[in-house]
Design a protein around this motif. Structure first.
Motif, PDB file in Angstrom:
ATOM      1  N   THR A  98       0.837  -1.195   0.000  1.00 32.04           N
ATOM      2  CA  THR A  98       0.000   0.000   0.000  1.00 32.04           C
ATOM      3  C   THR A  98       0.871   1.244   0.000  1.00 32.04           C
ATOM      4  O   THR A  98       1.881   1.304   0.707  1.00 32.04           O
ATOM      5  CB  THR A  98      -0.917   0.040   1.247  1.00 32.04           C
ATOM      6  OG1 THR A  98      -1.656  -1.172   1.333  1.00 32.04           O
ATOM      7  CG2 THR A  98      -1.892   1.213   1.162  1.00 32.04           C
ATOM      8  N   LEU A  99       0.455   2.249  -0.777  1.00 32.49           N
ATOM      9  CA  LEU A  99       1.099   3.556  -0.772  1.00 32.49           C
ATOM     10  C   LEU A  99       0.018   4.614  -0.603  1.00 32.49           C
ATOM     11  O   LEU A  99      -0.973   4.616  -1.339  1.00 32.49           O
ATOM     12  CB  LEU A  99       1.867   3.799  -2.070  1.00 32.49           C
ATOM     13  CG  LEU A  99       2.553   5.166  -2.199  1.00 32.49           C
ATOM     14  CD1 LEU A  99       3.645   5.319  -1.141  1.00 32.49           C
ATOM     15  CD2 LEU A  99       3.123   5.348  -3.595  1.00 32.49           C
ATOM     16  N   ALA A 100       0.184   5.499   0.384  1.00 29.38           N
ATOM     17  CA  ALA A 100      -0.760   6.582   0.648  1.00 29.38           C
ATOM     18  C   ALA A 100      -0.029   7.913   0.593  1.00 29.38           C
ATOM     19  O   ALA A 100       1.068   8.035   1.152  1.00 29.38           O
ATOM     20  CB  ALA A 100      -1.418   6.404   2.014  1.00 29.38           C
ATOM     21  N   VAL A 101      -0.636   8.905  -0.064  1.00 32.67           N
ATOM     22  CA  VAL A 101      -0.050  10.238  -0.173  1.00 32.67           C
ATOM     23  C   VAL A 101      -1.155  11.260  -0.009  1.00 32.67           C
ATOM     24  O   VAL A 101      -2.213  11.161  -0.652  1.00 32.67           O
ATOM     25  CB  VAL A 101       0.645  10.442  -1.537  1.00 32.67           C
ATOM     26  CG1 VAL A 101       1.222  11.845  -1.631  1.00 32.67           C
ATOM     27  CG2 VAL A 101       1.731   9.405  -1.752  1.00 32.67           C
ATOM     28  N   GLY A 102      -0.944  12.262   0.871  1.00 33.98           N
ATOM     29  CA  GLY A 102      -1.942  13.309   1.006  1.00 33.98           C
ATOM     30  C   GLY A 102      -1.764  14.126   2.261  1.00 33.98           C
ATOM     31  O   GLY A 102      -0.816  13.941   3.029  1.00 33.98           O
TER      32      GLY A 102
END
Length: 334
Positions: free
Chosen positions: A204-208
């Motif tokens: 998983t990759l999360a950006v924000g």
């Protein structure tokens, strides 16, 4: 990180085995969509602190043609995923966070801040049969407008629990934007008579502005009819499974256990407001891990999931050790 170190060899080995023993074959077209309701709360395990409540509604379409705005995005998935059945979806959710001591009118500045998060989501998924790729975009609000105080103390009033008294010091209102990409592999299925077992390694990759992290984990399953889904539905940052299921038989079930490790660069619920200064914050831990176990049962067009989760300490000075909470999910096909 210890959880990640333990799981990574299994992830790599299982993924390789799945490629050599079970080649990717897209599932048959699915003419039915799904609605899923997921509810998480630490009161289910007898506590009331930190990540204290989460609720989420999700819709997933049949595997049919995509709306025009999502066709371009689906084309970009070609570089990450093979051919498969494509679904789109939307959802809405709310998450609530509180400190350990919810009776103090002025919260301890060294403890987790009060925060609410209200959001909507747009989702695109490609199911290859042996892997599921998910792109999710969330937009919402953090702060009083997220209605965390209203939701928590409203429920407390109904069940006869003392209200949380420090909401006047919660994170301030601001826009909350996040994007997620997740890839879940399904290993070869091992059969023991009428029983099946498999593993679901996931990246998983999360950006924000809400959260930025990279995660890796895996779930081990044992039961019947495992090909119907990609795990129990959960709320991020947990391994989210699949909000849809496509059964091959009328009845199926499985028990599961798994975990995820995350390297966290940004967590607004610990670091404090992204776009506004002067609000509460604590010193977050950069490495966080989850463990979970539970049961999933589906019959014809209905699926029920029950999970228990344990989360390691998320900030320095956190009292009480690892947090535990329960999760319930209900999916209906139509």
């Amino acid at each position: 990180m210890r959880i990640l170190a333990l799981l990574l060899p299994a992830i790599l080995a299982t993924t390789a085995l799945g490629q050599t023993v079970a080649p990717a074959t897209p599932p048959p077209p699915d003419p039915r969509g799904s609605f899923t309701l997921t509810y998480e709360n630490d009161l289910l395990t007898g506590t009331d602190r930190y990540y204290t409540s989460g609720a989420q509604f999700a819709y997933r379409s049949p595997s049919t043609n995509l709306p025009a705005p999502l066709r371009w995005l689906d084309g970009q998935l070609d570089r990450f995923a093979g051919p498969g059945e494509v679904r789109w979806g939307f959802g809405a959710g709310q998450a609530i966070y509180t400190p350990l001591d919810t009776q103090a009118r002025r919260p301890d500045p060294r403890d987790r801040p009060y925060a609410g998060h209200l959001y909507g989501a747009l989702v695109l998924q490609r199911d290859e049969g042996s892997a599921l790729s998910t792109f999710e975009f969330q937009a919402g609000v953090i702060g009083p407008s997220a209605l965390g105080e209203f939701a928590q103390n409203g429920v407390h009033d109904i069940i006869g629990v003392a209200p949380s008294r420090g909401w006047d010091f919660q994170l301030k209102d601001e826009l909350a934007i996040n994007a997620f990409f997740e890839r879940t592999q399904r290993s070869a299925t091992f059969r023991f008579g009428e029983m099946e077992a498999d593993m679901l390694p996931s990246l998983t990759l999360a950006v924000g502005s809400v959260s930025t992290y990279a995660g890796a984990g895996a779930t081990l399953r044992l039961g019947q009819g495992l090909s119907a889904d990609y795990g129990a539905p959960r709320i991020r940052p947990a391994l989210v499974g699949s909000a849809f299921f496509q059964p091959r038989e009328a009845f199926g079930w499985y028990v599961f256990a798994g975990g995820q490790g995350r390297a966290v660069a940004r967590d607004v619920f610990l670091d404090g407001n992204t776009f506004r200064d002067g609000g509460p914050s604590v010193d977050k831990r950069p490495l966080v891990g989850d463990l979970s176990a539970g049961l999933v049962v589906h019959y014809r067009g209905v699926r029920l999931s029950l999970s228990q989760a344990w989360r390691t300490e998320e900030f320095y000075g956190q009292r009480g050790g690892a947090q535990s909470f329960g999760s319930v999910g209900l999916t209906a096909r139509f």
